[in-house]
Design a protein around this motif. Structure first.
Motif, PDB file in Angstrom:
ATOM      1  N   GLY A 128       0.800  -1.219   0.000  1.00 60.76           N
ATOM      2  CA  GLY A 128       0.000   0.000   0.000  1.00 60.76           C
ATOM      3  C   GLY A 128       0.828   1.262   0.000  1.00 60.76           C
ATOM      4  N   GLY A 129       0.139   2.380  -0.193  1.00 66.70           N
ATOM      5  CA  GLY A 129       0.809   3.662  -0.240  1.00 66.70           C
ATOM      6  C   GLY A 129       1.491   4.054   1.058  1.00 66.70           C
ATOM      7  N   TYR A 130       0.968   3.571   2.188  1.00 74.43           N
ATOM      8  CA  TYR A 130       1.556   3.888   3.490  1.00 74.43           C
ATOM      9  C   TYR A 130       2.992   3.374   3.570  1.00 74.43           C
ATOM     10  N   SER A 131       3.166   2.080   3.303  1.00 75.99           N
ATOM     11  CA  SER A 131       4.498   1.483   3.384  1.00 75.99           C
ATOM     12  C   SER A 131       5.382   1.939   2.232  1.00 75.99           C
ATOM     13  N   ALA A 132       4.792   2.120   1.054  1.00 77.21           N
ATOM     14  CA  ALA A 132       5.576   2.579  -0.095  1.00 77.21           C
ATOM     15  C   ALA A 132       6.109   3.987   0.138  1.00 77.21           C
ATOM     16  N   SER A 133       5.297   4.859   0.709  1.00 76.20           N
ATOM     17  CA  SER A 133       5.748   6.220   0.998  1.00 76.20           C
ATOM     18  C   SER A 133       6.898   6.225   1.997  1.00 76.20           C
ATOM     19  N   ALA A 134       6.775   5.358   3.011  1.00 76.24           N
ATOM     20  CA  ALA A 134       7.836   5.268   4.008  1.00 76.24           C
ATOM     21  C   ALA A 134       9.107   4.704   3.398  1.00 76.24           C
ATOM     22  N   SER A 135       8.968   3.669   2.569  1.00 76.01           N
ATOM     23  CA  SER A 135      10.128   2.990   2.006  1.00 76.01           C
ATOM     24  C   SER A 135      10.818   3.810   0.922  1.00 76.01           C
ATOM     25  N   LEU A 136      10.016   4.398   0.037  1.00 80.21           N
ATOM     26  CA  LEU A 136      10.591   5.097  -1.117  1.00 80.21           C
ATOM     27  C   LEU A 136      10.974   6.539  -0.821  1.00 80.21           C
ATOM     28  N   LEU A 137      10.198   7.194   0.065  1.00 81.75           N
ATOM     29  CA  LEU A 137      10.414   8.623   0.319  1.00 81.75           C
ATOM     30  C   LEU A 137      10.829   8.935   1.756  1.00 81.75           C
ATOM     31  N   GLY A 138      10.605   7.993   2.661  1.00 79.67           N
ATOM     32  CA  GLY A 138      10.803   8.316   4.068  1.00 79.67           C
ATOM     33  C   GLY A 138       9.791   9.335   4.543  1.00 79.67           C
ATOM     34  N   LYS A 139       8.579   9.291   3.955  1.00 80.30           N
ATOM     35  CA  LYS A 139       7.521  10.257   4.254  1.00 80.30           C
ATOM     36  C   LYS A 139       6.234   9.525   4.626  1.00 80.30           C
ATOM     37  N   PRO A 140       5.292  10.232   5.297  1.00 78.37           N
ATOM     38  CA  PRO A 140       4.002   9.610   5.642  1.00 78.37           C
ATOM     39  C   PRO A 140       3.087   9.492   4.426  1.00 78.37           C
ATOM     40  N   ASP A 141       1.977   8.801   4.623  1.00 78.49           N
ATOM     41  CA  ASP A 141       1.023   8.509   3.557  1.00 78.49           C
ATOM     42  C   ASP A 141       0.115   9.709   3.327  1.00 78.49           C
ATOM     43  N   LEU A 142       0.566  10.624   2.481  1.00 79.03           N
ATOM     44  CA  LEU A 142      -0.176  11.860   2.205  1.00 79.03           C
ATOM     45  C   LEU A 142      -0.269  12.132   0.712  1.00 79.03           C
ATOM     46  N   SER A 143      -0.360  11.073  -0.101  1.00 81.17           N
ATOM     47  CA  SER A 143      -0.484  11.197  -1.564  1.00 81.17           C
ATOM     48  C   SER A 143       0.726  11.867  -2.198  1.00 81.17           C
ATOM     49  N   LEU A 144       1.899  11.626  -1.649  1.00 82.19           N
ATOM     50  CA  LEU A 144       3.104  12.245  -2.187  1.00 82.19           C
ATOM     51  C   LEU A 144       3.680  11.475  -3.368  1.00 82.19           C
ATOM     52  N   LEU A 145       3.404  10.174  -3.443  1.00 84.92           N
ATOM     53  CA  LEU A 145       3.928   9.364  -4.540  1.00 84.92           C
ATOM     54  C   LEU A 145       3.050   9.506  -5.782  1.00 84.92           C
ATOM     55  N   THR A 146       3.678   9.611  -6.930  1.00 84.39           N
ATOM     56  CA  THR A 146       2.950   9.710  -8.186  1.00 84.39           C
ATOM     57  C   THR A 146       2.568   8.329  -8.699  1.00 84.39           C
ATOM     58  N   LEU A 147       1.694   8.294  -9.686  1.00 82.43           N
ATOM     59  CA  LEU A 147       1.309   7.025 -10.299  1.00 82.43           C
ATOM     60  C   LEU A 147       2.520   6.304 -10.876  1.00 82.43           C
ATOM     61  N   THR A 148       3.367   7.009 -11.594  1.00 81.35           N
ATOM     62  CA  THR A 148       4.513   6.351 -12.224  1.00 81.35           C
ATOM     63  C   THR A 148       5.476   5.795 -11.188  1.00 81.35           C
ATOM     64  N   GLU A 149       5.646   6.481 -10.061  1.00 78.32           N
ATOM     65  CA  GLU A 149       6.514   5.965  -8.998  1.00 78.32           C
ATOM     66  C   GLU A 149       5.921   4.688  -8.403  1.00 78.32           C
ATOM     67  N   MET A 150       4.612   4.682  -8.192  1.00 79.04           N
ATOM     68  CA  MET A 150       3.969   3.491  -7.634  1.00 79.04           C
ATOM     69  C   MET A 150       4.019   2.330  -8.615  1.00 79.04           C
TER      70      MET A 150
END
Length: 287
Positions: free
Chosen positions: A42-64
């Protein structure tokens, strides 16, 4: 059998499907190695893993999509993905589904939060109009190429408008074509029983450690009527705690020797990743 068909069959079986959450390809391989039938990310773990950030819609579609492609390629079990809010309107939803499906994912969900969304167990959520979300579900179902690619609708309306509206939305989304329903963050056993009893579709339970929903054992969730349960952040929390403890050990003592019993060995790690098999494959081409 296709991964999409496998996931669909697992969801429709009488036995509840348990999907632990990964945050990268390594954790997905560990989940597969442990014997689980499917994995989610999910976006929660992906945001933490890829950005070191919380789940706040920071990742784009292409990054996901790039993340999902790597994880799907790393395991032989089906991967279930997070499509966030669909990354926009109905046309964006269509592209989101197409791109995630092409990445080798077996199923995905979209949710009815207002963009930018936030983790379902955080405060301050807002939801879009139910008919607007129903249109997104129709667009998602129409966009998939493989009819076994599972589309789940998630509603966060319970925390915003109450349980009655959440159930109403869930059934509306099912009528729009969703294969699976996720009513996020019920706060009691009574609410969970209402969801599975009044929603006319297979339902997913979300076990978040220290979250808003009661953490029930798998067999009890099955008895209540859930078809799927996910543990989306447990691995991320465990890894974070382990690395924090490791760095404390290193900072304090200047060595990791005191932590060795909590680590895999060099040889075991290489074996787990398939180093010997890849070396043999490499040598076969040279021969």
């Amino acid at each position: 059998m296709k991964k999409t068909t496998l996931l669909k069959n697992y969801i429709l079986e009488s036995e509840i499907l348990v999907m632990p959450g990964a945050h990268d390809a390594l954790s997905a391989r560990i989940i597969e190695h442990a014997g689980f039938k499917a994995v989610t990310l999910g976006g929660y773990s992906a945001s933490a893993s890829l950005l070191g950030k919380p789940d706040l819609s920071l990742l784009t579609l292409t990054e996901m999509v790039d993340c999902y492609r790597r994880v799907a390629d790393a395991v032989d079990i089906p991967l279930f993905a997070d499509g966030d809010t669909g990354h926009g309107g109905v046309l964006n939803v269509r592209r989101t589904v197409r791109e995630i499906e092409k990445a080798g994912v077996a199923g995905m969900f979209i949710e009815d939060q207002v963009f930018p969304k936030r983790c379902g167990h955080m405060e301050g959520k807002q939801v879009i109009d139910a008919q607007e979300m129903a249109a997104k579900i129709k667009a998602a179902v129409d966009a998939r190429q493989d009819q076994d690619f599972m589309i789940m609708a998630r509603t966060d309306a319970l925390a915003v408008n109450g349980i009655d509206d959440a159930i109403r939305r869930a059934n509306l989304y099912q009528e729009a074509g969703a294969d699976l329903i996720f009513v996020e963050a019920p706060t009691s056993l009574e609410q969970m029983r209402r969801i599975t009893g009044e929603v006319a579709a297979p339902c997913l339970a979300n076990n978040i450690e220290q979250g808003k929903t009661p953490m029930l054992p798998i067999d009890q969730l099955q008895e209540i009527g859930y078809s799927v349960v996910v543990f989306p952040v447990a691995a991320s929390y465990a890894v974070a705690k382990a690395v924090m403890d490791l760095m404390t050990e290193l900072k304090k003592n200047g060595t990791t020797n005191g932590f060795l019993e909590r680590m895999v060995t060099f040889e075991d790690f290489n074996n787990f990743l398939g180093l010997n098999e890849l070396r043999s494959l490499e040598k076969s081409f040279a021969d």
